[in-house]
Design an enzyme around this catalytic site. Structure first.
Site, PDB file in Angstrom:
ATOM      1  N   ASP A   1      15.865  30.532   8.474  1.00  0.00           N
ATOM      2  CA  ASP A   1      17.153  30.015   8.494  1.00  0.00           C
ATOM      3  C   ASP A   1      17.644  28.972   7.644  1.00  0.00           C
ATOM      4  O   ASP A   1      17.697  27.605   6.945  1.00  0.00           O
ATOM      5  CB  ASP A   1      16.967  29.265   9.684  1.00  0.00           C
ATOM      6  CG  ASP A   1      18.110  28.808  10.768  1.00  0.00           C
ATOM      7  OD1 ASP A   1      19.302  29.470  10.520  1.00  0.00           O
ATOM      8  OD2 ASP A   1      17.639  27.405  11.328  1.00  0.00           O
TER       9      ASP A   1
ATOM     10  N   GLY B   1      13.886  19.049  18.914  1.00  0.00           N
ATOM     11  CA  GLY B   1      13.683  17.586  18.925  1.00  0.00           C
ATOM     12  C   GLY B   1      15.081  17.143  18.880  1.00  0.00           C
ATOM     13  O   GLY B   1      15.764  17.319  17.827  1.00  0.00           O
TER      14      GLY B   1
ATOM     15  N   GLY C   1      17.615  18.945  16.577  1.00  0.00           N
ATOM     16  CA  GLY C   1      17.675  19.730  16.092  1.00  0.00           C
ATOM     17  C   GLY C   1      17.425  20.660  17.541  1.00  0.00           C
ATOM     18  O   GLY C   1      17.235  20.214  19.328  1.00  0.00           O
ATOM     19  N   THR C   2      17.230  22.144  17.532  1.00  0.00           N
ATOM     20  CA  THR C   2      16.837  22.901  18.690  1.00  0.00           C
ATOM     21  C   THR C   2      15.304  22.283  19.186  1.00  0.00           C
ATOM     22  O   THR C   2      15.506  22.781  20.551  1.00  0.00           O
ATOM     23  CB  THR C   2      16.184  24.253  18.365  1.00  0.00           C
ATOM     24  OG1 THR C   2      18.215  24.568  17.926  1.00  0.00           O
ATOM     25  CG2 THR C   2      16.026  25.018  19.586  1.00  0.00           C
TER      26      THR C   2
ATOM     27  N   VAL D   1      14.791  14.003  15.238  1.00  0.00           N
ATOM     28  CA  VAL D   1      15.006  13.184  13.886  1.00  0.00           C
ATOM     29  C   VAL D   1      14.827  12.332  13.756  1.00  0.00           C
ATOM     30  O   VAL D   1      16.107  11.733  13.387  1.00  0.00           O
ATOM     31  CB  VAL D   1      14.620  14.530  12.750  1.00  0.00           C
ATOM     32  CG1 VAL D   1      14.090  13.874  11.702  1.00  0.00           C
ATOM     33  CG2 VAL D   1      14.821  15.489  12.708  1.00  0.00           C
TER      34      VAL D   1
HETATM   35  N1  LIG Z   1      13.012  15.521   5.989  1.00  0.00           N
HETATM   36  C1  LIG Z   1      14.120  14.848   6.821  1.00  0.00           C
HETATM   37  N2  LIG Z   1      14.820  13.401   6.222  1.00  0.00           N
HETATM   38  C2  LIG Z   1      16.071  13.144   6.642  1.00  0.00           C
HETATM   39  N3  LIG Z   1      16.802  14.455   7.908  1.00  0.00           N
HETATM   40  C3  LIG Z   1      16.502  15.205   8.245  1.00  0.00           C
HETATM   41  C4  LIG Z   1      14.817  16.000   7.701  1.00  0.00           C
HETATM   42  N4  LIG Z   1      14.649  16.648   8.091  1.00  0.00           N
HETATM   43  C5  LIG Z   1      15.808  16.768   9.326  1.00  0.00           C
HETATM   44  N5  LIG Z   1      15.991  15.613   9.453  1.00  0.00           N
HETATM   45  C6  LIG Z   1      17.959  16.324   9.755  1.00  0.00           C
HETATM   46  O1  LIG Z   1      17.807  16.296  11.410  1.00  0.00           O
HETATM   47  C7  LIG Z   1      18.466  17.819  11.525  1.00  0.00           C
HETATM   48  C8  LIG Z   1      17.510  18.236  12.445  1.00  0.00           C
HETATM   49  O2  LIG Z   1      16.181  18.900  11.450  1.00  0.00           O
HETATM   50  P1  LIG Z   1      15.557  20.406  11.917  1.00  0.00           P
HETATM   51  O3  LIG Z   1      16.903  21.281  11.070  1.00  0.00           O
HETATM   52  O4  LIG Z   1      14.012  19.996  10.939  1.00  0.00           O
HETATM   53  O5  LIG Z   1      15.595  20.391  13.660  1.00  0.00           O
HETATM   54  P2  LIG Z   1      15.594  21.921  14.343  1.00  0.00           P
HETATM   55  O6  LIG Z   1      15.147  21.299  15.548  1.00  0.00           O
HETATM   56  O7  LIG Z   1      14.159  22.584  13.669  1.00  0.00           O
HETATM   57  O8  LIG Z   1      16.706  22.215  14.036  1.00  0.00           O
HETATM   58  P3  LIG Z   1      17.257  23.558  14.562  1.00  0.00           P
HETATM   59  O9  LIG Z   1      17.903  23.378  15.540  1.00  0.00           O
HETATM   60  O10 LIG Z   1      18.116  23.543  13.041  1.00  0.00           O
HETATM   61  O11 LIG Z   1      16.263  24.693  14.362  1.00  0.00           O
HETATM   62  C9  LIG Z   1      18.717  17.863  10.213  1.00  0.00           C
HETATM   63  O12 LIG Z   1      20.144  18.902   9.700  1.00  0.00           O
HETATM   64  C10 LIG Z   1      18.751  16.441   9.449  1.00  0.00           C
HETATM   65  O13 LIG Z   1      20.157  15.735   9.025  1.00  0.00           O
END
Ligand SMILES: Nc1ncnc2c1ncn2[C@@H]1O[C@H](COP(=O)(O)OP(=O)(O)OP(=O)(O)O)[C@@H](O)[C@H]1O
Length: 965
Positions: free
Chosen positions: A257, A142, A139-140, A144
């Site tokens: 979001d 980092g 995601g934005t 996961v």
């Molecule tokens: N608890 C979880 N269990 C399984 N997969 C997860 C979990 N949390 C996140 N992911 C996976 O990782 C991806 C990115 O997570 P997340 O949306 O929290 O990151 P982000 O960097 O905040 O993204 P964004 O760019 O939307 O802000 C999610 O779309 C999902 O596919």
């Protein structure tokens, strides 16, 4: 398989002769050693004696298992000179690019920690180890990672935040909000909010440990070939999401979001359960600092128009999500904000109320005033019926004249451009009986009424989670007439402090909400709708500050830089200190540590001890809290000390950091722009992103033209990429030979519907890659939602989805959040109370690596659709996401798991650009691509036999803002 083994006495001889010897369960515990004879000549006659009285049941390990599990010994048997050395093992990189250029070589050019399989992340405080097994998403913020926790014997998801202060800061907000929600509002895990288990800093990366969840709802729709889910499933999910949203409303938290990607299926729950994730954009309701929030398709009118917003914006997004679950496609897939607004107005048959338009800051961008001033306020009659508004939405031409650019207009997907008709005419499942159809019709009528209360232009009239949860569509009661929601009480939020102990920075949190020293800010603004009735009551679950002072992110070494921001009701301060002592590991004389330290003593914050510092600003009110929702943009250039007013929600002039007088960013201007873009124009289209960005970004008092970014984007988007090729070659197109459901007297007459798929040729794909920036919805075609699989069942789909996932539900023993409180984590699990505070010492490397040059180079990463800073070519490195389609037993598809953000419409790009739009409730109107046909006609509806590889393996490109790291 159980087999009969020879007698005990004979076994030694047998083992000598063959590695295919049978072993008892006991003997398998003893390390098996292949004998050199195993590779010798096969004996002509057995050398053991069969004795029936010694028969026993043993489990035989296959030859392959033995040879591979004991490969080292096998090699040794083959070659006694062989010596095993772990260092020589090839590494399976999970991060791309995998070249270490930052942070002493631990981070790649994107500031992502370079992960390899079995990499161990360790909480320095508790010594808990997280063994990285795979990357789940990007995601934005980092990556996961799916991690194994040996201590617990279970998997978790660990979000590893980019090693940049902006992301670190914002991720702390996620930690603090989620901690508050978990601990204070949902200790029993009943509200469908993801659980946070742990957080720590590892090699300068904030790592946040969550319960492991499954596939997100967007992926689910995708797996279902973009056919909608049945209303019973939509109802089930709606109920659960509403539980989550009512919790957020109680906690006065706006998610900001909400979208299908941020709603994940639980891995082990039956019936299917979902949870809301990603609180990285969340903010407290009275701290609505940012004006550019929400992914575009799910963006509420008030955010779009620049009007004050509340938790009601999540209800709008929720409405869009449930519609999409049913339709399989977004309800308002606007290619730009202009397009989005026009779609809303067309589909809903209304426009935002005049009282909103009168106050919203972007009204003039989209509307012209056609009434006189004295007419204002009569846009709505006392009986609620709308009367002529004094505002009229601009036409495309008028917009172009005003904004000096053409608005991006996407394709129209629906034949029927009003909500009722779209839902009513959505294709029915095949082979429904008349009785089923009548039931379905009733459900659809209820569903339409439900949607109308959610995608309501007037935020004051829009239903609250409580009101929506009482709707017959959710409760399952018979729907007879338009629903009249019970009167919703508003609340007066009472400030109360919540402290998240043992913050990775050490000690006290930066503020994540209200602080007692901020007066007059703890009331939720009420909309001034003529129709809004407020019954004030004291709020049972009050909320407040999660901390009380600014924060900074800094190296522990003296050469580090410190960043921070803090604010109060009227002002927000941001500072940067290039040589500031570490904010993350500085200890004060007391027990606490300092966040937000600056070498300038005037700016230094005094950390109060945990025990008595709740909600108190650390420096006598001089450094009031940082509001939740801190943007990466809240950083000032070295040495600067900026101040910009926050104002109250709805006052957007200088309120947003985007409009503040910040002098620059230590990340460099392009970096800042990129970071701003994240907030500015989420959606799908890169063009739209640029357009939106350029139209409104003010920086240093200048109008930000957006052209530099635009250039950077367009010039960098021409790179070829095998993955893209693959994505396009597997992209589906469709031809709907005939489809259409005529709603007649309440009963649909379902026409013969069938469709087909084809794989795009690589030649076409190449073109598509080269022109990736041009891929807009107008170029894309749709899957045929009307071509149903008669054997289709949502339940089966959900089962499939959940069947292959390691379960995290048992996780918990020993996992804990905060320092001293016992916390339930995940269902059935209790966390231990053992405290853990986080050492934030930077043991590795002294200097933070945030040089301008490192972040100033923009390029387009076609793998992920991100705009990113690169220093070298990225690796082509396949990864198989845990949630990838390969989990369904299909051909594994290559997946670059960079997550959703993309400057192009990647979701749409998953369909072939020459395919024909469906005839059913989807339009082939002026914006649709022309006719096309399927080649390699393939049945579309039969999910069980569907070549899953036909579904594009690309990650979910769901945002249009440029990724910049
Ligand atoms: N608890 C979880 N269990 C399984 N997969 C997860 C979990 N949390 C996140 N992911 C996976 O990782 C991806 C990115 O997570 P997340 O949306 O929290 O990151 P982000 O960097 O905040 O993204 P964004 O760019 O939307 O802000 C999610 O779309 C999902 O596919």
């Amino acid at each position: 398989m159980d087999e009969v083994s020879p007698s005990n006495e004979a076994e030694p001889q047998a083992q000598d002769l063959s590695i295919d010897v049978k072993e008892s369960p006991q003997s398998s515990l003893v390390s098996w050693r292949p004998s050199p004879l195993a590779f010798g000549a096969y004996p002509s006659k057995p050398t053991y004696v069969y004795k029936p009285h010694n028969l026993r049941v043993v489990v035989k390990r296959s030859l392959v298992t033995r040879l591979t599990k004991d490969i080292v010994e096998t090699y040794n048997a083959c070659n006694p000179q062989f010596r095993y050395s772990e260092e020589l093992n090839p590494k399976r990189y999970l991060t791309s690019p995998s070249v270490g250029v930052l942070n002493d070589g631990y981070d790649n050019a994107n500031s992502d920690l370079i992960l390899i399989a079995n990499f161990i992340l360790a909480n320095p405080e508790t010594q808990r180890r997280y063994v990285v097994k795979d990357v789940l998403g990007h995601g934005t913020f980092g990556q996961v990672a799916k991690c194994w926790v040996p201590e617990i014997g279970n998997f978790v998801a660990v979000k590893i935040i980019k090693n940049q202060p902006a992301y670190y800061q914002q991720a702390l907000v996620e930690v603090s909000i989620l901690t508050m929600l978990n601990k204070k509002y949902d200790p029993e895990d009943k509200h469908h909010i993801v659980r946070i288990y742990d957080y720590f800093v590892y090699r300068r990366h904030l790592c946040i440990c969550f319960e492991l969840l499954g596939t997100n709802l967007y992926e689910l729709i995708k797996i279902n070939h973009f056919r909608g889910l049945s209303l019973s499933i939509v109802q089930l999910f709606s109920k659960q999401i509403l539980k989550g949203l009512s919790l957020l409303k109680d906690a006065a938290v706006i998610h900001c979001d909400l979208k299908p990607e941020n709603i994940l299926l639980c891995t082990s729950m039956k019936p299917a359960e979902i949870k809301i994730i990603d609180f990285g954009s969340a903010c407290m309701e009275d701290r609505t600092v940012y004006s550019y929030i929400q992914s575009r398709y799910y963006r509420s009118p008030e955010v779009l128009l620049g009007y004050q917003y509340t938790t009601a914006i999540d209800m709008w997004s929720f409405g869009c999500i449930v519609a999409e679950l049913f339709l399989g496609l977004p309800l308002f897939p606007g290619a730009s904000e202009f397009d989005l607004l026009h779609r809303m107005i067309k589909i809903l048959g209304e426009q935002p109320p005049d009282y909103v338009l009168k106050e919203a800051k972007n009204t003039s961008k989209f509307f012209k005033c056609v009434g006189s001033a004295h007419n204002s306020g009569i846009a709505e009659a006392s009986d609620g019926a709308s009367v002529k508004s004094i505002y009229e939405v601009l036409s495309e031409e008028e917009y172009e004249v005003r904004e000096l650019k053409k608005p991006n207009i996407g394709k129209e997907y629906f034949n029927h451009m009003n909500l009722d008709a779209i839902v009513k005419n959505y294709p029915y499942l095949k082979n429904l009986t008349n009785e089923d159809i009548i039931k379905e019709n009733q459900s659809r009528m209820a569903f339409i009424d439900f949607l109308r209360g959610l995608v309501e232009f007037d935020p004051a009239k829009r239903w609250s989670p409580f009101q929506a949860s009482r709707h017959p569509f959710v409760t399952g009661e018979p729907f007879k007439c338009p629903y009249k929601p019970p009167l919703e009480s508003s609340r007066l939020v009472v400030a109360q402090n919540i402290k998240v102990n043992h913050h990775p920075g050490g000690g006290h949190w930066f503020a994540a909400g209200l602080s007692p020293n901020i007066t007059g800010r703890n009331r939720i603004p009420q909309h001034s709708s003529p129709s809004f009735q407020v019954v004030s009551r004291a709020h049972a679950s009050s909320y407040g500050s999660l901390g009380s002072h600014g924060s900074s992110y800094n190296d522990g070494a003296g050469l580090g830089s410190s960043y921070g921001s803090y604010g109060d009701g009227g002002n927000m301060f941001a500072y940067y200190s290039p040589v500031g002592p570490s904010a993350m590991n500085l200890n004060t004389q007391g027990s606490g540590k300092i966040l937000g330290t600056s070498p300038d003593a005037r700016r230094r914050m005094v950390q109060l001890s945990h025990g008595n510092s709740l909600g108190v600003s650390p420096s006598g009110g001089s450094f009031p809290p940082l509001p939740l929702g801190t943007s990466p943009s809240q950083f000032t250039p070295p040495g600067s000390y900026s101040q910009f007013p926050i104002g109250s929600p709805g006052h957007y002039g200088p309120t947003s950091p985007a409009r503040g007088n910040i002098q620059g960013s230590p990340l460099g201007k392009p970096a800042f722009m990129g970071q701003m873009n994240r907030r500015k124009s989420r959606g799908y289209s890169g063009n739209a992103h640029v357009q939106e960005c350029s139209s409104s970004l003010l920086w240093q008092g200048h109008h930000m033209e957006g052209s530099s970014l635009s250039q950077a984007e367009s010039s960098s988007q021409t790179s070829n990429c095998p993955l893209h090729l693959h994505a396009h070659s597997t992209a589906m197109s469709r031809k709907q030979q005939s489809a259409g459901t005529v709603f007649h007297d309440g009963l649909p007459v379902t026409a013969n519907m069938c469709g087909s798929l084809r794989h795009g040729s690589s030649g076409e794909s190449c073109q598509a890659v080269g022109a990736v920036n041009d891929i807009t919805e107008a170029d894309l075609s749709l899957p045929d939602p009307g071509d149903w699989d008669p054997n289709y069942s949502d339940e089966l789909l959900l089962q499939e989805d959940a069947s292959d996932v390691s379960l995290a539900a048992e996780f918990g023993a020993g996992m804990h959040l905060g320092s001293s409180e016992s916390l339930r984590v995940g269902r059935n699990n209790h966390v231990s109370a053992a405290g853990y505070s986080l050492s934030t010492q930077r043991r590795l490397g002294a200097v933070q690596t945030f040089a301008d040059g490192e972040v100033g180079k923009l390029s387009y990463d076609p793998h992920s659709g991100h705009i990113r800073a690169t220093s070298e070519a990225s690796h082509f490195m396949p990864q198989y996401s845990y949630s990838s389609l390969s989990r369904l037993g299909q051909q594994p598809t290559q997946k670059f798991n960079h997550g959703r953000p993309t400057p192009t419409f990647t979701r749409g790009s998953e369909w072939h650009s020459t395919s024909q739009p469906p005839n059913s409730s989807f339009n082939s109107g002026p914006h649709s691509p022309g006719s096309g046909s399927f080649i390699n006609v393939m049945s579309w509806g039969h999910r069980a036999n569907d070549p899953i590889a036909g579904i594009p393996p690309t990650s979910r490109g769901r945002r249009d803002y440029g990724k910049f790291v």
